[in-house]
Design an enzyme around this catalytic site. Structure first.
Site, PDB file in Angstrom:
ATOM      1  N   LYS A  54     -13.788  -7.717  31.215  1.00 57.03           N
ATOM      2  CA  LYS A  54     -12.957  -6.506  31.179  1.00 57.03           C
ATOM      3  C   LYS A  54     -12.477  -6.175  32.592  1.00 57.03           C
ATOM      4  O   LYS A  54     -11.302  -5.893  32.814  1.00 57.03           O
ATOM      5  CB  LYS A  54     -13.735  -5.318  30.602  1.00 57.03           C
ATOM      6  CG  LYS A  54     -13.801  -5.340  29.089  1.00 57.03           C
ATOM      7  CD  LYS A  54     -14.761  -4.306  28.541  1.00 57.03           C
ATOM      8  CE  LYS A  54     -14.918  -4.519  27.034  1.00 57.03           C
ATOM      9  NZ  LYS A  54     -16.026  -3.774  26.446  1.00 57.03           N
ATOM     10  N   GLN A  98     -20.193   0.930  27.666  1.00 59.23           N
ATOM     11  CA  GLN A  98     -20.481  -0.290  26.907  1.00 59.23           C
ATOM     12  C   GLN A  98     -21.640  -0.063  25.926  1.00 59.23           C
ATOM     13  O   GLN A  98     -22.701   0.403  26.325  1.00 59.23           O
ATOM     14  CB  GLN A  98     -20.815  -1.428  27.893  1.00 59.23           C
ATOM     15  CG  GLN A  98     -21.017  -2.782  27.246  1.00 59.23           C
ATOM     16  CD  GLN A  98     -19.751  -3.353  26.617  1.00 59.23           C
ATOM     17  OE1 GLN A  98     -18.676  -3.326  27.209  1.00 59.23           O
ATOM     18  NE2 GLN A  98     -19.865  -3.850  25.407  1.00 59.23           N
ATOM     19  N   ASP A 121     -11.915   3.815  24.058  1.00 57.26           N
ATOM     20  CA  ASP A 121     -12.528   3.121  22.930  1.00 57.26           C
ATOM     21  C   ASP A 121     -12.203   3.832  21.612  1.00 57.26           C
ATOM     22  O   ASP A 121     -12.404   3.271  20.539  1.00 57.26           O
ATOM     23  CB  ASP A 121     -14.064   3.103  23.099  1.00 57.26           C
ATOM     24  CG  ASP A 121     -14.594   1.709  23.381  1.00 57.26           C
ATOM     25  OD1 ASP A 121     -13.841   0.732  23.176  1.00 57.26           O
ATOM     26  OD2 ASP A 121     -15.758   1.596  23.807  1.00 57.26           O
TER      27      ASP A 121
END
Ligand code: NDP
Length: 299
Positions: A54, A98, A121
Protein backbone atom coordinates in the site's frame (compact mmCIF):
# COMPACT_ATOMS: atom_id res chain seq x y z
CA UNK A 1 -18.30 -21.45 -24.45
CA UNK A 2 -15.01 -20.29 -22.99
CA UNK A 3 -15.30 -17.30 -20.72
CA UNK A 4 -13.50 -14.05 -21.30
CA UNK A 5 -10.89 -13.61 -18.58
CA UNK A 6 -11.30 -10.27 -16.82
CA UNK A 7 -7.81 -8.86 -16.34
CA UNK A 8 -8.03 -7.15 -12.94
CA UNK A 9 -4.30 -6.57 -12.82
CA UNK A 10 -4.32 -4.54 -16.03
CA UNK A 11 -7.50 -2.67 -15.06
CA UNK A 12 -6.05 -1.86 -11.63
CA UNK A 13 -2.92 -0.45 -13.29
CA UNK A 14 -5.21 1.69 -15.47
CA UNK A 15 -7.10 2.95 -12.38
CA UNK A 16 -3.82 3.81 -10.63
CA UNK A 17 -2.69 5.64 -13.78
CA UNK A 18 -5.88 7.74 -13.77
CA UNK A 19 -5.41 8.45 -10.05
CA UNK A 20 -1.79 9.53 -10.68
CA UNK A 21 -2.87 11.91 -13.47
CA UNK A 22 -5.48 13.50 -11.23
CA UNK A 23 -3.01 13.79 -8.35
CA UNK A 24 -0.51 15.55 -10.64
CA UNK A 25 -3.24 18.03 -11.68
CA UNK A 26 -4.20 18.66 -8.05
CA UNK A 27 -0.58 19.48 -7.23
CA UNK A 28 -0.11 21.73 -10.21
CA UNK A 29 -3.42 23.59 -10.15
CA UNK A 30 -4.24 23.61 -6.44
CA UNK A 31 -0.96 22.97 -4.64
CA UNK A 32 -2.51 19.95 -2.90
CA UNK A 33 -0.83 16.56 -2.38
CA UNK A 34 -3.21 13.87 -1.06
CA UNK A 35 -1.91 11.93 1.95
CA UNK A 36 -2.80 8.42 3.13
CA UNK A 37 -2.00 7.24 6.67
CA UNK A 38 -1.89 3.51 7.32
CA UNK A 39 -1.87 2.23 10.88
CA UNK A 40 -0.58 -1.27 11.59
CA UNK A 41 -0.81 -2.71 15.10
CA UNK A 42 1.21 -5.86 15.72
CA UNK A 43 3.31 -8.10 13.49
CA UNK A 44 0.80 -10.14 11.48
CA UNK A 45 2.92 -11.22 8.47
CA UNK A 46 0.12 -10.92 5.85
CA UNK A 47 -0.78 -7.43 7.16
CA UNK A 48 2.86 -6.36 6.95
CA UNK A 49 2.97 -7.38 3.28
CA UNK A 50 -0.28 -5.48 2.55
CA UNK A 51 0.92 -2.35 4.35
CA UNK A 52 4.24 -2.38 2.49
CA UNK A 53 2.62 -2.62 -0.92
CA UNK A 54 0.00 0.00 0.00
CA UNK A 55 2.80 2.40 0.98
CA UNK A 56 4.76 1.73 -2.22
CA UNK A 57 1.78 2.24 -4.52
CA UNK A 58 0.65 5.36 -2.62
CA UNK A 59 4.01 6.99 -3.35
CA UNK A 60 3.94 5.70 -6.94
CA UNK A 61 0.73 7.66 -7.71
CA UNK A 62 2.28 10.81 -6.24
CA UNK A 63 0.57 10.84 -2.85
CA UNK A 64 2.17 11.15 0.57
CA UNK A 65 2.31 7.94 2.56
CA UNK A 66 2.38 7.99 6.36
CA UNK A 67 2.99 4.67 8.08
CA UNK A 68 2.38 4.14 11.79
CA UNK A 69 3.58 0.78 13.12
CA UNK A 70 2.61 0.11 16.70
CA UNK A 71 3.49 -2.86 18.93
CA UNK A 72 0.86 -5.59 19.37
CA UNK A 73 0.34 -4.67 23.04
CA UNK A 74 -0.49 -0.99 22.31
CA UNK A 75 -3.23 0.15 24.72
CA UNK A 76 -6.54 1.18 23.17
CA UNK A 77 -6.25 4.79 24.44
CA UNK A 78 -2.94 5.16 22.64
CA UNK A 79 -4.38 3.99 19.33
CA UNK A 80 -7.42 6.24 19.77
CA UNK A 81 -5.10 9.20 20.50
CA UNK A 82 -3.18 8.52 17.29
CA UNK A 83 -6.42 8.38 15.29
CA UNK A 84 -7.47 11.69 16.84
CA UNK A 85 -4.18 13.27 15.74
CA UNK A 86 -4.58 11.89 12.21
CA UNK A 87 -8.19 13.15 12.08
CA UNK A 88 -6.92 16.65 12.88
CA UNK A 89 -3.90 16.55 10.54
CA UNK A 90 -4.61 18.53 7.34
CA UNK A 91 -1.89 16.60 5.47
CA UNK A 92 -3.78 13.34 6.01
CA UNK A 93 -6.78 12.85 3.72
CA UNK A 94 -7.23 9.13 4.21
CA UNK A 95 -6.82 6.90 7.28
CA UNK A 96 -6.71 3.13 7.14
CA UNK A 97 -6.36 0.95 10.21
CA UNK A 98 -5.15 -2.44 9.00
CA UNK A 99 -7.41 -5.29 10.13
CA UNK A 100 -7.45 -7.66 11.91
CA UNK A 101 -6.47 -5.89 15.14
CA UNK A 102 -5.01 -7.72 18.17
CA UNK A 103 -7.74 -9.26 20.35
CA UNK A 104 -7.64 -6.64 23.17
CA UNK A 105 -8.61 -3.83 20.78
CA UNK A 106 -12.28 -3.24 19.95
CA UNK A 107 -12.47 -3.08 16.17
CA UNK A 108 -15.82 -1.23 15.99
CA UNK A 109 -14.69 1.38 18.52
CA UNK A 110 -11.44 2.02 16.64
CA UNK A 111 -13.03 2.18 13.17
CA UNK A 112 -15.80 4.48 14.37
CA UNK A 113 -13.19 6.85 15.85
CA UNK A 114 -11.92 7.65 12.34
CA UNK A 115 -13.30 10.86 10.81
CA UNK A 116 -15.89 9.47 8.30
CA UNK A 117 -14.59 11.90 5.67
CA UNK A 118 -11.13 10.27 5.96
CA UNK A 119 -12.45 6.70 6.29
CA UNK A 120 -11.06 5.43 2.98
CA UNK A 121 -11.94 1.82 3.87
CA UNK A 122 -15.61 2.84 4.13
CA UNK A 123 -16.17 0.81 7.31
CA UNK A 124 -17.30 3.68 9.60
CA UNK A 125 -20.92 3.30 10.63
CA UNK A 126 -21.75 6.68 8.97
CA UNK A 127 -20.40 5.53 5.63
CA UNK A 128 -22.28 2.24 5.93
CA UNK A 129 -25.48 4.22 6.53
CA UNK A 130 -24.78 6.68 3.72
CA UNK A 131 -24.22 3.83 1.27
CA UNK A 132 -27.36 2.01 2.40
CA UNK A 133 -29.47 5.14 1.93
CA UNK A 134 -28.00 5.96 -1.49
CA UNK A 135 -26.09 9.04 -0.31
CA UNK A 136 -22.53 10.07 -1.06
CA UNK A 137 -20.33 7.71 0.99
CA UNK A 138 -16.80 6.38 1.17
CA UNK A 139 -17.29 2.94 -0.35
CA UNK A 140 -15.34 -0.16 0.82
CA UNK A 141 -12.45 -0.83 -1.57
CA UNK A 142 -12.98 -4.48 -2.53
CA UNK A 143 -16.67 -4.16 -3.49
CA UNK A 144 -15.90 -0.86 -5.27
CA UNK A 145 -13.22 -2.71 -7.27
CA UNK A 146 -15.72 -5.46 -8.17
CA UNK A 147 -18.27 -2.84 -9.26
CA UNK A 148 -15.71 -1.12 -11.50
CA UNK A 149 -14.82 -4.45 -13.13
CA UNK A 150 -18.50 -5.26 -13.71
CA UNK A 151 -19.27 -1.86 -15.22
CA UNK A 152 -16.23 -2.12 -17.46
CA UNK A 153 -17.26 -5.60 -18.59
CA UNK A 154 -21.03 -5.17 -18.92
CA UNK A 155 -21.73 -1.45 -19.21
CA UNK A 156 -25.11 -0.85 -17.56
CA UNK A 157 -25.96 -3.32 -14.80
CA UNK A 158 -29.59 -2.22 -14.65
CA UNK A 159 -32.16 -5.01 -14.42
CA UNK A 160 -29.63 -7.82 -14.17
CA UNK A 161 -30.02 -10.65 -11.65
CA UNK A 162 -27.08 -10.54 -9.24
CA UNK A 163 -26.26 -13.08 -6.53
CA UNK A 164 -23.66 -12.17 -3.91
CA UNK A 165 -22.42 -15.20 -1.96
CA UNK A 166 -21.28 -14.02 1.48
CA UNK A 167 -22.73 -11.38 3.81
CA UNK A 168 -19.69 -9.92 5.59
CA UNK A 169 -19.58 -6.23 6.44
CA UNK A 170 -16.44 -5.69 4.39
CA UNK A 171 -17.43 -7.45 1.15
CA UNK A 172 -20.84 -9.14 0.85
CA UNK A 173 -23.16 -6.49 2.31
CA UNK A 174 -21.58 -3.40 0.68
CA UNK A 175 -21.34 -5.33 -2.62
CA UNK A 176 -25.06 -6.02 -2.50
CA UNK A 177 -25.76 -2.34 -1.75
CA UNK A 178 -23.67 -1.22 -4.70
CA UNK A 179 -25.37 -3.64 -7.09
CA UNK A 180 -28.76 -2.49 -5.83
CA UNK A 181 -27.69 1.10 -6.40
CA UNK A 182 -26.89 0.16 -10.00
CA UNK A 183 -30.43 -1.27 -10.29
CA UNK A 184 -29.63 -4.98 -10.23
CA UNK A 185 -32.10 -7.44 -8.70
CA UNK A 186 -29.96 -8.59 -5.80
CA UNK A 187 -29.95 -11.78 -3.75
CA UNK A 188 -27.50 -12.36 -0.90
CA UNK A 189 -26.66 -16.02 -0.29
CA UNK A 190 -24.85 -17.27 2.81
CA UNK A 191 -24.15 -20.38 4.84
CA UNK A 192 -27.83 -20.89 5.72
CA UNK A 193 -29.18 -20.41 2.19
CA UNK A 194 -31.23 -23.40 1.03
CA UNK A 195 -30.60 -24.83 -2.46
CA UNK A 196 -27.75 -22.39 -2.96
CA UNK A 197 -26.83 -23.89 -6.34
CA UNK A 198 -30.38 -23.15 -7.60
CA UNK A 199 -30.19 -19.59 -6.28
CA UNK A 200 -26.82 -18.93 -7.91
CA UNK A 201 -27.97 -20.48 -11.22
CA UNK A 202 -30.49 -17.64 -11.62
CA UNK A 203 -27.74 -15.02 -11.69
CA UNK A 204 -26.44 -12.98 -14.61
CA UNK A 205 -23.80 -11.70 -12.16
CA UNK A 206 -22.23 -13.85 -9.43
CA UNK A 207 -19.94 -12.34 -6.80
CA UNK A 208 -18.33 -14.99 -4.60
CA UNK A 209 -16.94 -13.75 -1.26
CA UNK A 210 -17.00 -16.82 0.93
CA UNK A 211 -13.48 -17.89 1.85
CA UNK A 212 -13.96 -21.53 0.75
CA UNK A 213 -11.58 -22.78 -1.92
CA UNK A 214 -13.26 -23.51 -5.27
CA UNK A 215 -16.72 -23.93 -3.70
CA UNK A 216 -18.61 -22.53 -6.70
CA UNK A 217 -18.56 -25.13 -9.47
CA UNK A 218 -19.63 -25.07 -13.14
CA UNK A 219 -23.07 -26.58 -12.45
CA UNK A 220 -23.96 -23.54 -10.26
CA UNK A 221 -23.47 -21.11 -13.13
CA UNK A 222 -25.97 -19.95 -15.76
CA UNK A 223 -24.30 -20.13 -19.21
CA UNK A 224 -22.90 -16.71 -20.11
CA UNK A 225 -22.98 -15.29 -16.57
CA UNK A 226 -20.28 -12.89 -15.34
CA UNK A 227 -18.42 -14.32 -12.34
CA UNK A 228 -16.40 -12.19 -9.92
CA UNK A 229 -14.27 -14.20 -7.53
CA UNK A 230 -13.28 -12.27 -4.39
CA UNK A 231 -11.92 -15.28 -2.49
CA UNK A 232 -8.25 -15.59 -1.63
CA UNK A 233 -7.47 -19.04 -0.26
CA UNK A 234 -4.04 -20.57 0.06
CA UNK A 235 -4.20 -24.33 -0.36
CA UNK A 236 -2.19 -26.31 2.15
CA UNK A 237 1.20 -27.22 0.68
CA UNK A 238 0.52 -30.95 1.01
CA UNK A 239 -2.53 -30.57 -1.33
CA UNK A 240 -0.33 -28.88 -3.86
CA UNK A 241 2.89 -30.81 -3.90
CA UNK A 242 4.59 -28.37 -1.51
CA UNK A 243 3.69 -25.07 -3.22
CA UNK A 244 0.55 -23.89 -1.47
CA UNK A 245 -1.13 -22.37 -4.55
CA UNK A 246 -3.61 -19.44 -4.21
CA UNK A 247 -7.15 -20.19 -5.35
CA UNK A 248 -10.44 -18.32 -5.28
CA UNK A 249 -13.90 -19.34 -4.10
CA UNK A 250 -14.73 -20.40 -7.67
CA UNK A 251 -13.51 -23.51 -9.48
CA UNK A 252 -11.89 -21.42 -12.19
CA UNK A 253 -11.11 -24.18 -14.70
CA UNK A 254 -14.59 -25.68 -14.53
CA UNK A 255 -16.54 -22.41 -14.44
CA UNK A 256 -14.68 -20.77 -17.28
CA UNK A 257 -16.18 -23.37 -19.63
CA UNK A 258 -19.70 -22.11 -18.79
CA UNK A 259 -19.46 -18.44 -17.79
CA UNK A 260 -19.36 -15.48 -20.18
CA UNK A 261 -16.59 -13.76 -18.22
CA UNK A 262 -14.65 -14.54 -15.06
CA UNK A 263 -11.96 -12.98 -12.85
CA UNK A 264 -8.90 -15.14 -12.12
CA UNK A 265 -7.22 -15.58 -8.72
CA UNK A 266 -4.66 -14.12 -8.43
CA UNK A 267 -4.85 -11.18 -10.84
CA UNK A 268 -8.58 -10.42 -10.64
CA UNK A 269 -10.20 -8.59 -7.73
CA UNK A 270 -7.05 -8.51 -5.52
CA UNK A 271 -5.17 -5.74 -7.38
CA UNK A 272 -8.37 -3.68 -7.64
CA UNK A 273 -8.60 -3.39 -3.85
CA UNK A 274 -5.44 -1.28 -3.46
CA UNK A 275 -6.23 0.69 -6.63
CA UNK A 276 -9.61 1.59 -5.10
CA UNK A 277 -7.96 2.55 -1.81
CA UNK A 278 -5.92 5.11 -3.74
CA UNK A 279 -9.01 6.21 -5.69
CA UNK A 280 -10.87 6.67 -2.38
CA UNK A 281 -7.99 8.74 -0.95
CA UNK A 282 -8.16 10.98 -4.00
CA UNK A 283 -11.94 11.27 -3.69
CA UNK A 284 -11.62 12.14 0.02
CA UNK A 285 -9.05 14.82 -0.82
CA UNK A 286 -11.28 16.39 -3.49
CA UNK A 287 -14.27 16.37 -1.13
CA UNK A 288 -12.20 17.92 1.69
CA UNK A 289 -11.26 20.82 -0.60
CA UNK A 290 -14.68 21.09 -2.30
CA UNK A 291 -13.06 20.26 -5.65
CA UNK A 292 -14.57 18.27 -8.49
CA UNK A 293 -14.36 14.52 -7.87
CA UNK A 294 -12.48 12.23 -10.27
CA UNK A 295 -14.78 10.71 -12.87
CA UNK A 296 -15.21 6.93 -13.02
CA UNK A 297 -13.31 6.34 -9.79
CA UNK A 298 -16.22 6.39 -7.35
CA UNK A 299 -19.50 4.51 -7.04
P1 NDP B 1 -16.11 -13.70 6.03
O1 NDP B 1 -15.59 -14.96 6.62
O2 NDP B 1 -16.28 -12.50 6.88
O3 NDP B 1 -17.54 -14.02 5.37
C1 NDP B 1 -17.74 -15.17 4.60
C2 NDP B 1 -19.19 -15.27 4.20
O4 NDP B 1 -19.35 -16.47 3.45
C3 NDP B 1 -20.16 -15.33 5.36
O5 NDP B 1 -21.25 -14.47 5.13
C4 NDP B 1 -20.60 -16.80 5.38
O6 NDP B 1 -21.94 -16.99 5.72
C5 NDP B 1 -20.46 -17.19 3.93
N1 NDP B 1 -20.24 -18.62 3.82
C6 NDP B 1 -19.33 -19.38 4.49
N2 NDP B 1 -19.45 -20.67 4.12
C7 NDP B 1 -20.44 -20.72 3.22
C8 NDP B 1 -21.05 -21.77 2.49
N3 NDP B 1 -20.64 -23.03 2.60
N4 NDP B 1 -22.05 -21.47 1.64
C9 NDP B 1 -22.48 -20.20 1.51
N5 NDP B 1 -21.94 -19.15 2.16
C10 NDP B 1 -20.95 -19.43 3.01
O7 NDP B 1 -15.19 -13.41 4.77
P2 NDP B 1 -14.89 -12.04 3.97
O8 NDP B 1 -16.15 -11.50 3.38
O9 NDP B 1 -14.05 -11.16 4.79
O10 NDP B 1 -13.95 -12.62 2.81
C11 NDP B 1 -14.42 -13.56 1.87
C12 NDP B 1 -13.27 -14.01 0.99
O11 NDP B 1 -12.78 -12.89 0.28
C13 NDP B 1 -12.05 -14.57 1.73
O12 NDP B 1 -11.46 -15.58 0.93
C14 NDP B 1 -11.11 -13.37 1.82
O13 NDP B 1 -9.76 -13.78 1.89
C15 NDP B 1 -11.40 -12.71 0.51
N6 NDP B 1 -11.13 -11.26 0.50
C16 NDP B 1 -10.45 -10.78 -0.58
C17 NDP B 1 -10.18 -9.45 -0.69
C18 NDP B 1 -9.46 -8.97 -1.90
O14 NDP B 1 -8.84 -7.93 -1.86
N7 NDP B 1 -9.55 -9.66 -3.04
C19 NDP B 1 -10.56 -8.50 0.36
C20 NDP B 1 -11.36 -9.08 1.40
C21 NDP B 1 -11.61 -10.42 1.46
P3 NDP B 1 -22.51 -16.75 7.23
O15 NDP B 1 -22.59 -15.25 7.37
O16 NDP B 1 -23.83 -17.41 7.19
O17 NDP B 1 -21.52 -17.37 8.16
Amino acid sequence: MTAEIIDGKAFAADVRGRVAEHVARLKEENGITPGLAVVLVGEDPASQVYVRSKGRLTVEVGMKSFEHRLPAETPEEELLALIERLNADPEVNGILVQLPLPKHLHEDLIINAIDPAKDVDGFHISNVGLLATGQKAMVPCTPLGCLMLLREQLGSLSGREAVVIGRSNIVGKPMAQLLLRDSCTVTIAHSRTRDIEEVVRRADIVVAAVGRPEMVTADWIKPGATVIDVGINRLAPEEEGGKGRLVGDVDFDGVKAVAGAITPVPGGVGPMTIACLLANTLTATCRAHALEEPEGLTA
